[in-house]
Write a protein that holds these residues in place. Structure first.
Motif, PDB file in Angstrom:
ATOM      1  N   GLU A  45       0.820  -1.210   0.000  1.00 29.79           N
ATOM      2  CA  GLU A  45       0.000   0.000   0.000  1.00 29.79           C
ATOM      3  C   GLU A  45       0.855   1.260   0.000  1.00 29.79           C
ATOM      4  O   GLU A  45       0.441   2.296  -0.534  1.00 29.79           O
ATOM      5  CB  GLU A  45      -0.956   0.020   1.192  1.00 29.79           C
ATOM      6  CG  GLU A  45      -1.904   1.224   1.127  1.00 29.79           C
ATOM      7  CD  GLU A  45      -2.853   1.322   2.299  1.00 29.79           C
ATOM      8  OE1 GLU A  45      -3.451   2.403   2.483  1.00 29.79           O
ATOM      9  OE2 GLU A  45      -3.000   0.329   3.041  1.00 29.79           O
ATOM     10  N   PHE A  84       0.127   4.556  -2.294  1.00 30.11           N
ATOM     11  CA  PHE A  84       0.094   5.951  -1.848  1.00 30.11           C
ATOM     12  C   PHE A  84       1.140   6.792  -2.581  1.00 30.11           C
ATOM     13  O   PHE A  84       0.838   7.891  -3.074  1.00 30.11           O
ATOM     14  CB  PHE A  84       0.329   6.054  -0.345  1.00 30.11           C
ATOM     15  CG  PHE A  84       0.493   7.471   0.119  1.00 30.11           C
ATOM     16  CD1 PHE A  84      -0.608   8.294   0.303  1.00 30.11           C
ATOM     17  CD2 PHE A  84       1.759   8.013   0.343  1.00 30.11           C
ATOM     18  CE1 PHE A  84      -0.460   9.618   0.694  1.00 30.11           C
ATOM     19  CE2 PHE A  84       1.913   9.322   0.736  1.00 30.11           C
ATOM     20  CZ  PHE A  84       0.803  10.136   0.911  1.00 30.11           C
ATOM     21  N   SER A 137       0.572  10.135  -4.852  1.00 32.32           N
ATOM     22  CA  SER A 137       1.248  11.390  -4.506  1.00 32.32           C
ATOM     23  C   SER A 137       2.124  11.883  -5.644  1.00 32.32           C
ATOM     24  O   SER A 137       2.107  13.070  -6.004  1.00 32.32           O
ATOM     25  CB  SER A 137       2.086  11.187  -3.244  1.00 32.32           C
ATOM     26  OG  SER A 137       2.783  12.366  -2.901  1.00 32.32           O
ATOM     27  N   TYR A 186      -6.273  11.176   2.127  1.00 29.53           N
ATOM     28  CA  TYR A 186      -5.775   9.806   2.222  1.00 29.53           C
ATOM     29  C   TYR A 186      -4.285   9.874   2.501  1.00 29.53           C
ATOM     30  O   TYR A 186      -3.531  10.502   1.748  1.00 29.53           O
ATOM     31  CB  TYR A 186      -6.037   9.029   0.934  1.00 29.53           C
ATOM     32  CG  TYR A 186      -5.216   7.757   0.829  1.00 29.53           C
ATOM     33  CD1 TYR A 186      -5.298   6.776   1.819  1.00 29.53           C
ATOM     34  CD2 TYR A 186      -4.355   7.549  -0.240  1.00 29.53           C
ATOM     35  CE1 TYR A 186      -4.539   5.621   1.730  1.00 29.53           C
ATOM     36  CE2 TYR A 186      -3.599   6.389  -0.337  1.00 29.53           C
ATOM     37  CZ  TYR A 186      -3.687   5.431   0.655  1.00 29.53           C
ATOM     38  OH  TYR A 186      -2.929   4.292   0.573  1.00 29.53           O
ATOM     39  N   GLY A 187      -3.845   9.232   3.579  1.00 32.19           N
ATOM     40  CA  GLY A 187      -2.432   9.243   3.928  1.00 32.19           C
ATOM     41  C   GLY A 187      -2.260   9.158   5.431  1.00 32.19           C
ATOM     42  O   GLY A 187      -3.228   9.066   6.193  1.00 32.19           O
ATOM     43  N   ASN A 220      -8.436   6.710  -1.953  1.00 32.34           N
ATOM     44  CA  ASN A 220      -8.305   5.849  -0.781  1.00 32.34           C
ATOM     45  C   ASN A 220      -8.587   4.396  -1.166  1.00 32.34           C
ATOM     46  O   ASN A 220      -9.662   4.080  -1.655  1.00 32.34           O
ATOM     47  CB  ASN A 220      -9.285   6.298   0.304  1.00 32.34           C
ATOM     48  CG  ASN A 220      -9.005   5.661   1.646  1.00 32.34           C
ATOM     49  OD1 ASN A 220      -8.869   4.442   1.746  1.00 32.34           O
ATOM     50  ND2 ASN A 220      -8.926   6.472   2.690  1.00 32.34           N
TER      51      ASN A 220
END
Length: 518
Positions: free
Chosen positions: A282, A286, A290, A417-418, A447
């Protein structure tokens, strides 16, 4: 709480429409239809086919003698699938390949064309079976425009000028007669012509000032009848280097339609170890989200330079190479750049689309790398077999945005999300009035675990219902295979509004596109 029709349940995800607002906070999306923005040029959905790996040979071209059904040597199955995307523009022959490509090697009887070595991509033989005439056969089959990339790196002004003349001359010059002898009496329509590619790297390792001088030198001799004169593109920069846009918009602006820009999304941000296409953690989902969103800042920085040097907005900002780039699939030729294409790629594509729409006044062309079998491909083939990728479906879902009029929007109470103080917006959105008169909205949820409620409001327009498609899956790396070619594909949905507003539950790791009706 009425739910989606059973067809959507094939995803294994409960997708429900809320007809009343719950007590907890929601993301609020407001679309302002009273202030239409720039038209989203259809060429934002352009494609790219380079002489690289099986991107052309096998993936697209099998030759007229092949047992695989084809038209003029081009695969019927692949061309048919691409036509469903309404491909507006196709860039060819590269890429890095363009600056070692000599166009005269690719004309005349195919059996007599010279065989060269593709030194950029795998060191494999290049038999030049696909040349100028074959390329224009393909764009005609697709109903697309042609974007030809000229050889600045190892070519000469004469060679480039003669290629433009060969393709566009209407007179009785020897080059026009040669074109007719090779089967095409009428001029080809070259919509765009680029002078070189990645001059900062594989195109010659130049500085922007040196390239600007060469660009003006070469362009002086590129002539065509006014009715078939291509729009000319200058090879610009990449990532954080905006000096190319600064230099070219000052020194080579005359007669330049656009300045190109390249940006690739790497999960790790490291070229020596980019990250896996499947089976990734994951953390790399992410980082991919980004890193791909950084293109927005790159565009803003370059557009600010263009606004300063070109306030009349004559010059477009063309992102003519973009997409995900992972470590190649194990066991394949490293020079072929083959990678699996998953749900993550579809989400990346949609995020980029929404960003391009937001800059529609300057971003008038983009070309994803690449169309078939290479990097973030629409289609994957294996001999006579073909499958469609999640990125293909993202392109198909966004077809209504081609030549649509962008509309301003606001997102309130957006999620993030993060973790650990780092995060990306949970929801990305875009809205436009399409040529069919309908309002279309695109939503992306970054997400991978949590669905998000998004309330839609269109002041001055009553919302009766929405209808569209959603693309999602259980796994972050969900992808199609030849054993399961439809493991992931969009599902239809529709919903009724209540009180003129609508709240959608956008699934985790999902792309949604829908039309709004009164």
């Amino acid at each position: 709480m009425p739910c989606f029709k059973p067809s959507i349940l094939a995803l294994g995800i409960p997708l429900c429409i809320l007809t009343a607002l719950p007590a907890f906070a929601q993301v609020s999306l407001t679309v302002d239809t009273s202030r239409p923005g720039a038209v989203i040029n259809k060429n934002v959905y352009g494609q790219f086919a380079e002489h690289l790996g099986t991107g052309i040979y096998e993936g697209l071209w099998v030759g007229p003698e092949s047992k695989i059904p084809n038209t003029k040597g081009w695969r019927k199955d692949v061309v048919g699938a691409l036509k469903d995307l309404h491909v507006p523009l196709l860039r060819w022959p590269g890429g890095c390949f363009a600056d070692e490509y000599h166009w005269k090697d690719g004309i005349g009887p195919r059996g007599k064309r010279p065989v060269k070595v593709n030194t950029n991509w795998g060191g494999v033989p290049e038999n030049n079976a696909v040349g100028t005439h074959e390329f224009f056969d393909l764009v005609e089959l697709l109903g697309a425009d042609a974007y030809v990339n000229g050889n600045l790196g190892t070519g000469t002004p004469q060679e480039m000028a003669e290629w433009v003349e060969y393709m566009t001359s209407e007179g009785k010059s020897s080059l026009a007669e040669l074109r007719a002898k090779n089967g095409h009496p009428q001029p080809f329509k070259v919509a765009y012509f680029a002078i070189g590619n990645e001059a900062w790297g594989c195109g010659g390792n130049m500085k922007p000032e040196y390239y600007a001088s060469l660009y003006k030198h070469y362009k002086t001799f590129l002539k065509a009848p006014p009715n078939v004169l291509p729009k000319f593109i200058a090879s610009g920069g990449n990532d954080n280097d905006s000096s190319w846009t600064e230099t070219l918009s000052r020194e080579a602006a005359h007669g330049t339609d656009g300045i190109s820009f390249h940006y690739y999304t790497l999960p790790t941000d490291k070229w020596e170890k980019k990250g896996a296409a499947t089976g990734f953690p994951e953390s790399e989902w992410f980082s991919t989200m980004s890193n791909t969103l950084r293109i927005d800042e790159h565009i803003k920085r370059n557009v600010a330079i263009l606004d300063k040097n070109d306030p009349q907005k004559k010059i477009g900002f063309y992102v003519d190479e973009w997409g995900t780039w992972y470590d190649v699939e194990q066991g394949t030729n490293p020079g072929f750049l083959f990678q699996r294409n998953t749900l993550r790629d579809a989400v990346v594509a949609a995020l980029n689309f929404n960003i391009f729409h937001a800059h529609a006044d300057r971003v008038r062309m983009t070309n994803i790398a690449q169309m078939v079998n290479v990097l973030q491909a629409m289609i994957i083939t294996d001999k006579d077999k073909m499958l469609l990728t999640p990125t293909y479906y993202a392109y198909k879902m966004y077809v209504p945005f081609q030549d649509a009029t962008s509309l301003p929007l606001t997102l309130a109470n957006n999620t993030t999300y993060g973790a650990n103080g780092k995060g990306v917006p949970g929801i990305s959105a875009s809205a436009a009035r399409a040529r069919d008169g309908k309002l279309y909205v695109a939503l992306v949820n970054t997400n991978p675990h949590e669905a998000t409620d998004v309330t839609l409001d269109v002041p001055g327009q009553a919302i009766g219902k929405v209808a569209g498609q959603v693309l999602s899956a259980e796994a972050m790396d969900a992808h199609n295979t030849f054993d399961r070619p439809q493991a992931i594909k969009p599902a239809p949905f529709s919903a009724q509004a209540a009180g003129g507003k609508l709240t959608l539950k956008v699934p985790a790791k999902a792309v949604m596109v829908f039309a709004v009706e009164g």
